[in-house]
Motif scaffolding. Structure first.
Motif, mmCIF file in Angstrom:
data_model
loop_
_atom_site.group_PDB
_atom_site.id
_atom_site.type_symbol
_atom_site.label_atom_id
_atom_site.label_comp_id
_atom_site.label_asym_id
_atom_site.label_seq_id
_atom_site.Cartn_x
_atom_site.Cartn_y
_atom_site.Cartn_z
ATOM 1 N N PRO A 91 0.806 -1.225 0.000
ATOM 2 C CA PRO A 91 0.000 0.000 0.000
ATOM 3 C C PRO A 91 0.839 1.275 0.000
ATOM 4 C CG PRO A 91 -0.125 -1.135 2.125
ATOM 5 C CD PRO A 91 0.544 -2.067 1.179
ATOM 6 N N GLY A 92 0.447 2.183 -0.872
ATOM 7 C CA GLY A 92 1.089 3.484 -0.931
ATOM 8 C C GLY A 92 2.445 3.511 -1.591
ATOM 9 N N ARG A 93 2.847 2.404 -2.232
ATOM 10 C CA ARG A 93 4.198 2.350 -2.806
ATOM 11 C C ARG A 93 4.211 2.144 -4.319
ATOM 12 N NH1 ARG A 93 7.540 -2.132 -0.593
ATOM 13 N NH2 ARG A 93 9.125 -1.043 -1.815
ATOM 14 N N LEU A 94 3.065 2.186 -4.976
ATOM 15 C CA LEU A 94 3.000 1.856 -6.394
ATOM 16 C C LEU A 94 2.387 2.988 -7.209
ATOM 17 C CD1 LEU A 94 3.191 -0.321 -8.708
ATOM 18 C CD2 LEU A 94 0.838 -0.946 -8.099
ATOM 19 N N ASP A 95 3.011 3.271 -8.348
ATOM 20 C CA ASP A 95 2.449 4.138 -9.375
ATOM 21 C C ASP A 95 2.491 3.378 -10.692
ATOM 22 O OD1 ASP A 95 2.131 6.561 -7.773
ATOM 23 O OD2 ASP A 95 4.319 6.668 -7.802
ATOM 24 N N VAL A 96 1.528 3.631 -11.558
ATOM 25 C CA VAL A 96 1.539 2.982 -12.869
ATOM 26 C C VAL A 96 1.363 4.041 -13.950
ATOM 27 C CG1 VAL A 96 0.702 0.768 -12.044
ATOM 28 C CG2 VAL A 96 -0.949 2.489 -12.768
ATOM 29 N N ALA A 97 2.049 3.838 -15.053
ATOM 30 C CA ALA A 97 1.905 4.724 -16.208
ATOM 31 C C ALA A 97 1.422 3.914 -17.396
ATOM 32 C CB ALA A 97 3.235 5.406 -16.531
ATOM 33 N N VAL A 98 0.551 4.529 -18.167
ATOM 34 C CA VAL A 98 0.000 3.925 -19.377
ATOM 35 C C VAL A 98 0.382 4.812 -20.555
ATOM 36 C CG1 VAL A 98 -2.122 3.228 -20.562
ATOM 37 C CG2 VAL A 98 -1.941 2.966 -18.077
ATOM 38 N N GLY A 99 0.700 4.189 -21.680
ATOM 39 C CA GLY A 99 1.039 4.970 -22.862
ATOM 40 C C GLY A 99 0.645 4.242 -24.131
ATOM 41 N N PRO A 116 -5.126 5.716 -31.437
ATOM 42 C CA PRO A 116 -4.340 5.653 -30.194
ATOM 43 C C PRO A 116 -4.791 6.649 -29.132
ATOM 44 C CG PRO A 116 -2.906 5.591 -32.116
ATOM 45 C CD PRO A 116 -4.275 5.922 -32.620
ATOM 46 N N LEU A 117 -5.162 7.856 -29.536
ATOM 47 C CA LEU A 117 -5.581 8.856 -28.561
ATOM 48 C C LEU A 117 -6.872 8.440 -27.856
ATOM 49 C CD1 LEU A 117 -4.865 12.146 -30.521
ATOM 50 C CD2 LEU A 117 -3.737 11.417 -28.417
ATOM 51 N N THR A 118 -7.815 7.926 -28.632
ATOM 52 C CA THR A 118 -9.076 7.480 -28.032
ATOM 53 C C THR A 118 -8.838 6.328 -27.070
ATOM 54 O OG1 THR A 118 -10.295 8.165 -30.007
ATOM 55 C CG2 THR A 118 -11.380 6.593 -28.529
ATOM 56 N N LEU A 119 -8.017 5.372 -27.486
ATOM 57 C CA LEU A 119 -7.727 4.244 -26.601
ATOM 58 C C LEU A 119 -7.070 4.724 -25.316
ATOM 59 C CD1 LEU A 119 -7.471 1.302 -25.809
ATOM 60 C CD2 LEU A 119 -5.387 1.162 -27.197
ATOM 61 N N LEU A 120 -6.107 5.632 -25.406
ATOM 62 C CA LEU A 120 -5.427 6.123 -24.203
ATOM 63 C C LEU A 120 -6.430 6.759 -23.244
ATOM 64 C CD1 LEU A 120 -2.565 6.520 -22.923
ATOM 65 C CD2 LEU A 120 -2.647 8.841 -23.868
ATOM 66 N N TYR A 121 -7.309 7.596 -23.780
ATOM 67 C CA TYR A 121 -8.320 8.255 -22.953
ATOM 68 C C TYR A 121 -9.217 7.219 -22.278
ATOM 69 C CZ TYR A 121 -12.322 11.139 -21.643
ATOM 70 O OH TYR A 121 -13.316 11.751 -20.940
ATOM 71 N N SER A 171 -1.442 13.946 -27.177
ATOM 72 C CA SER A 171 -1.372 12.949 -26.106
ATOM 73 C C SER A 171 -1.161 13.619 -24.756
ATOM 74 C CB SER A 171 -0.254 11.947 -26.390
ATOM 75 O OG SER A 171 -0.484 11.253 -27.593
ATOM 76 N N LEU A 172 -0.347 14.665 -24.723
ATOM 77 C CA LEU A 172 -0.151 15.406 -23.482
ATOM 78 C C LEU A 172 -1.452 16.040 -23.010
ATOM 79 C CD1 LEU A 172 3.266 17.096 -24.363
ATOM 80 C CD2 LEU A 172 2.901 15.399 -22.556
ATOM 81 N N ALA A 173 -2.257 16.521 -23.956
ATOM 82 C CA ALA A 173 -3.554 17.101 -23.584
ATOM 83 C C ALA A 173 -4.470 16.045 -22.978
ATOM 84 C CB ALA A 173 -4.205 17.740 -24.814
ATOM 85 N N VAL A 174 -4.451 14.831 -23.525
ATOM 86 C CA VAL A 174 -5.237 13.742 -22.945
ATOM 87 C C VAL A 174 -4.764 13.455 -21.523
ATOM 88 C CG1 VAL A 174 -5.737 11.274 -23.085
ATOM 89 C CG2 VAL A 174 -5.840 12.679 -25.144
ATOM 90 N N SER A 175 -3.444 13.431 -21.329
ATOM 91 C CA SER A 175 -2.898 13.191 -19.998
ATOM 92 C C SER A 175 -3.396 14.231 -19.005
ATOM 93 C CB SER A 175 -1.370 13.200 -20.047
ATOM 94 O OG SER A 175 -0.830 12.992 -18.761
ATOM 95 N N GLY A 176 -3.356 15.479 -19.408
ATOM 96 C CA GLY A 176 -3.811 16.534 -18.512
ATOM 97 C C GLY A 176 -5.276 16.415 -18.167
ATOM 98 N N HIS A 177 -6.038 15.828 -19.078
ATOM 99 C CA HIS A 177 -7.484 15.714 -18.868
ATOM 100 C C HIS A 177 -7.863 14.558 -17.959
ATOM 101 C CE1 HIS A 177 -11.640 16.589 -19.744
ATOM 102 N NE2 HIS A 177 -11.856 15.374 -20.227
ATOM 103 N N VAL A 178 -7.178 13.406 -18.105
ATOM 104 C CA VAL A 178 -7.649 12.223 -17.386
ATOM 105 C C VAL A 178 -6.635 11.591 -16.435
ATOM 106 C CG1 VAL A 178 -9.314 11.611 -19.177
ATOM 107 C CG2 VAL A 178 -7.010 10.652 -19.280
ATOM 108 N N ALA A 179 -5.346 11.858 -16.597
ATOM 109 C CA ALA A 179 -4.334 11.156 -15.804
ATOM 110 C C ALA A 179 -3.985 11.931 -14.533
ATOM 111 C CB ALA A 179 -3.076 10.921 -16.638
ATOM 112 N N ASP A 180 -3.334 11.219 -13.618
ATOM 113 C CA ASP A 180 -2.871 11.837 -12.369
ATOM 114 C C ASP A 180 -1.498 12.475 -12.528
ATOM 115 O OD1 ASP A 180 -5.127 10.930 -10.776
ATOM 116 O OD2 ASP A 180 -4.257 8.926 -10.913
ATOM 117 N N ALA A 201 -1.807 21.367 -19.621
ATOM 118 C CA ALA A 201 -2.758 22.343 -19.067
ATOM 119 C C ALA A 201 -3.549 21.763 -17.902
ATOM 120 C CB ALA A 201 -3.710 22.834 -20.167
ATOM 121 N N PRO A 202 -2.868 21.291 -16.859
ATOM 122 C CA PRO A 202 -3.585 20.623 -15.763
ATOM 123 C C PRO A 202 -4.500 21.576 -15.020
ATOM 124 C CG PRO A 202 -1.297 21.041 -15.161
ATOM 125 C CD PRO A 202 -1.423 21.392 -16.612
ATOM 126 N N VAL A 203 -5.661 21.064 -14.660
ATOM 127 C CA VAL A 203 -6.629 21.871 -13.903
ATOM 128 C C VAL A 203 -6.753 21.360 -12.481
ATOM 129 C CG1 VAL A 203 -7.945 22.523 -15.948
ATOM 130 C CG2 VAL A 203 -8.525 20.417 -14.731
#
Length: 323
Positions: A91-99, A116-121, A171-180, A201-203
């Protein structure tokens, strides 16, 4: 270890690390005091989830990042089960990245999607939803869930952050929209970070993990020569986003076009370019480079050791932690 600029300093387990060195590398990284250890899943090398599970079990403190899982390679439901299990066990020790995965690699295994962009989202949206038990149905273009949920006994108390490992503007815009957060592959310069953040453009709070080749030595010339061969790929087309914000971009592209191949290109890189494209130099110089990255918006600076012995190289990289 928290730096004076409030960033975290991690280290990457290189993909070509011999399997018998994976556990010693992880334990030595923790012993030296690195905050994070990132494993990678390059096609033809070691599996990312297997590496993450192994190093989590072999260590007790260091945070482990998996970067990255190609969205086209794993069904999101089964990926969620694996990630949730690791997060429960550690617990609390894992991060995961998807690309997306490297397009050429993904095409060789028939896993490059039509969008690819739709799948990533869709993938990041559903993976986060499954890990947090707030999504059971999803009918997307590539991802479909019909009443699926992780059982209460399989849900982690702390859902890991899901980051996107991407480089292109859309892809960076998708990341800003949905990823941590976003994982930026090497080379990462302050200019590239600022450029990427404009597209992200993180919000809301958004982590930026920056990979860089690293070579640290009391003699800066030795460090530069050690880092130089690892920059051979920088001249390739896929790496254009990394160098586009840099004043040297046109000269670097020109050098690549005149070079006989990647090795020749790396050999002829001026020292000043190597300094910009890698964390290379004395411990004090490396700390100054990291401070610039943190000031630009990086939250985790991940150093990739150079060979021939990655475990031994950790000792030199760890000198940046003691400034």
């Amino acid at each position: 270890m928290k730096s004076e600029h409030s960033g975290l300093i991690g280290v990457m387990l290189p993909p070509d690390t011999p399997v018998q060195q994976i556990v010693p590398f992880a334990r030595k990284a923790e012993e030296h005091g690195f905050d994070e250890l990132w494993v990678v899943e390059d096609l033809g090398f070691h599996g990312g989830l297997a590496q993450a599970a192994t190093v989590l079990a072999a260590t007790s403190r260091i945070r482990v990042g998996l970067g990255l899982m190609p969205a086209g390679a794993r069904n999101v439901a089964f990926a969620a089960m694996d990630v949730a299990t690791l997060a429960q066990l550690h617990p609390g020790r894992l991060d995961v990245a998807v690309g997306h995965g490297m397009p050429a690699w993904m095409r060789t295994v028939g896993a490059w999607p039509s969008s690819p962009l739709t799948l990533l989202y869709e993938y990041i949206t559903t993976l986060k939803g499954l890990l947090r038990a707030d999504l059971a149905h999803y009918n997307g273009r590539h991802v479909h869930l019909d009443g699926l949920h992780l059982q209460s006994t399989s849900l982690p108390a702390f859902a890991p952050d899901v980051l996107a490992g991407v480089r292109g503007p859309r892809s960076l815009a998708v990341s800003g929209h949905v990823a941590d957060g976003t994982v930026l592959a090497e080379p990462v310069t302050p200019s590239y970070v600022r450029s990427a953040l404009r597209y992200i453009a993180p919000v809301r709070p958004h982590r930026v993990v920056a990979y860089n080749v690293a070579a640290i030595h009391d003699d800066p010339a030795v460090a530069l020569e050690a880092a130089r061969p690892c920059l051979a790929v920088v001249g390739e087309e896929e790496w254009r986003p990394h160098i586009a914000p840099l004043p040297l971009r046109d000269a670097l592209v020109s050098l690549r076009s005149r070079s006989a191949g990647p090795e020749d290109f790396a050999r002829n890189l001026p020292d000043e370019w190597v300094r910009q494209l890698a964390v290379a130099g004395t411990p004090a110089q490396a700390r100054a480079q990291l401070a610039e990255l943190f000031d630009a918006g990086v939250t985790s600076a991940v150093l990739t050791p150079v060979g021939p012995d990655y475990v031994t190289s950790l000792a030199s990289l760890a000198t940046v932690l003691r400034g």
